[in-house]
Design a protein around this motif. Sequence first.
Motif, short mmCIF file in Angstrom:
data_model
loop_
_atom_site.label_atom_id
_atom_site.label_comp_id
_atom_site.label_asym_id
_atom_site.label_seq_id
_atom_site.Cartn_x
_atom_site.Cartn_y
_atom_site.Cartn_z
N ALA A 102 -45.51 -72.37 23.84
CA ALA A 102 -44.27 -71.94 23.19
C ALA A 102 -44.55 -70.94 22.08
O ALA A 102 -43.83 -69.94 21.94
CB ALA A 102 -43.54 -73.16 22.63
N ALA A 103 -45.59 -71.21 21.29
CA ALA A 103 -45.92 -70.29 20.21
C ALA A 103 -46.25 -68.91 20.74
O ALA A 103 -45.79 -67.89 20.20
CB ALA A 103 -47.10 -70.85 19.40
N ALA A 104 -47.02 -68.86 21.81
CA ALA A 104 -47.40 -67.57 22.39
C ALA A 104 -46.20 -66.82 22.95
O ALA A 104 -46.07 -65.60 22.77
CB ALA A 104 -48.44 -67.78 23.49
N ILE A 105 -45.30 -67.54 23.62
CA ILE A 105 -44.09 -66.91 24.16
C ILE A 105 -43.25 -66.31 23.04
O ILE A 105 -42.73 -65.18 23.15
CB ILE A 105 -43.28 -67.93 24.98
N CYS A 106 -43.12 -67.03 21.94
CA CYS A 106 -42.31 -66.54 20.82
C CYS A 106 -42.95 -65.31 20.17
O CYS A 106 -42.24 -64.37 19.77
CB CYS A 106 -42.12 -67.64 19.79
N ILE A 107 -44.26 -65.31 20.06
CA ILE A 107 -44.96 -64.15 19.49
C ILE A 107 -44.75 -62.92 20.36
O ILE A 107 -44.40 -61.83 19.87
CB ILE A 107 -46.46 -64.44 19.31
N ASP A 108 -44.95 -63.07 21.66
CA ASP A 108 -44.77 -61.94 22.57
C ASP A 108 -43.34 -61.43 22.54
O ASP A 108 -43.10 -60.22 22.55
CB ASP A 108 -45.14 -62.35 24.00
N ALA A 109 -42.38 -62.35 22.50
CA ALA A 109 -40.97 -61.94 22.48
C ALA A 109 -40.62 -61.20 21.19
O ALA A 109 -39.90 -60.19 21.21
CB ALA A 109 -40.07 -63.17 22.65
N ALA A 110 -41.14 -61.68 20.07
CA ALA A 110 -40.86 -61.02 18.79
C ALA A 110 -41.49 -59.63 18.74
O ALA A 110 -40.89 -58.67 18.24
CB ALA A 110 -41.38 -61.88 17.64
N ALA A 111 -42.71 -59.52 19.27
CA ALA A 111 -43.36 -58.21 19.31
C ALA A 111 -42.57 -57.23 20.15
O ALA A 111 -42.42 -56.05 19.79
CB ALA A 111 -44.78 -58.35 19.86
N ALA A 112 -42.03 -57.71 21.28
CA ALA A 112 -41.22 -56.84 22.13
C ALA A 112 -39.97 -56.36 21.39
O ALA A 112 -39.57 -55.19 21.51
CB ALA A 112 -40.83 -57.57 23.41
N LEU A 113 -39.35 -57.24 20.61
CA LEU A 113 -38.19 -56.85 19.81
C LEU A 113 -38.56 -55.76 18.81
O LEU A 113 -37.84 -54.77 18.64
CB LEU A 113 -37.63 -58.06 19.07
N ALA A 114 -39.70 -55.94 18.15
CA ALA A 114 -40.13 -54.96 17.14
C ALA A 114 -40.47 -53.63 17.78
O ALA A 114 -40.14 -52.56 17.24
CB ALA A 114 -41.32 -55.51 16.37
N LEU A 115 -41.10 -53.67 18.94
CA LEU A 115 -41.51 -52.42 19.60
C LEU A 115 -40.32 -51.58 20.04
O LEU A 115 -40.40 -50.36 20.07
CB LEU A 115 -42.41 -52.74 20.80
#
Length: 337
Positions: A102-115
């Motif tokens: 779950a932590a990894a999924i949230c990190i990847d999703a947040a990075a995609a939002l920022a990008l």
Amino acid sequence: MTAATTSLIAITQGDPCGIGPETIAKAVAARATGPAVVVGDVAVLRRAVRQCGLLLPVAPVQTPGDALQAPPGCIAVWQPPGLPAGLADLPMGQVQAAAGQAAAICIDAAAALALRGAVAAIVTAPIHKEALSAAGVHFPGHTEMLQAAAGGAPVRMMLANDELRVVLVTIHVSLRRAIDMLDFDAVLSTLRIAHRSAAAWGQAAPRIAVAGLNPHAGEGGLFGDEEVRFIAPAVAAARAEGIDARGPFAPDTVFMRARHAPDHPGEFDLVVAMTHDHGLIPVKYLGVEQGVNVTLGLPFVRTSPDHGTAFDIAGSGRADAASLVAAVRMARRLAAA
């Protein structure tokens, strides 16, 4: 990196079995986050609110941007696709593969939002590296995951508080391997990234001290020759590029010289340290509650609190949100630069 066009920041929930969700709940209750969307699990955040004894609404949002319509004091949660079920039922304070996933999924999703510019910055609550590994995630931490998400550009970890800023040449590897990874290019690249990044907090020409690797910075080669072979040459090369780098200095004293205090103006604006513990111990000794981890070199702003998942107190409601609040404050300042 240009100034953000939105005021919204993303806060990842971190490991659901740690104190991250509790610190988020406390920060929102204190009205200390500003417009923010939590990237995480709704039930996990509701559990954290209860654990902290707060009366705080937790509202799921369909899109991250919907969080801008949430009233102050409401935790707006965007749940990214693919989160494991039953996260709020996991036992607190224990390594769980589902929590790492779950932590990894949230990190990847947040990075995609920022990008894609959907958020001005991301602030990441603490994750547990064992849980990441148990989930099959082959990155040792946030820094490496975000570097990969951003295409692999060189990044560096900086830990900072109001008194001291330290940038690391190496991070999450064994000490033996870290020493093997050090060379002229690694040190020079770190100096370039640190110099370039300092403009984001208002220092176009930062004074950079370079800490040596060995006792007494090698004492002219008597206690190790890394300073002579490549650290000093990298400093000289950086100076030739117009970077105000100095050293290498003895690592047991340079941090005191760089520390900024009311009765002690620091000689330097930041210190470059060769290894993880060399650089982080001095910053954390000054106060974990005010420390902020900043990833330099990313195409977006990322900060995090200066502490881990604190499994020993997770779920007790005793977690201190001060470092998360400091991370949010730093993220907003950098995003506005």
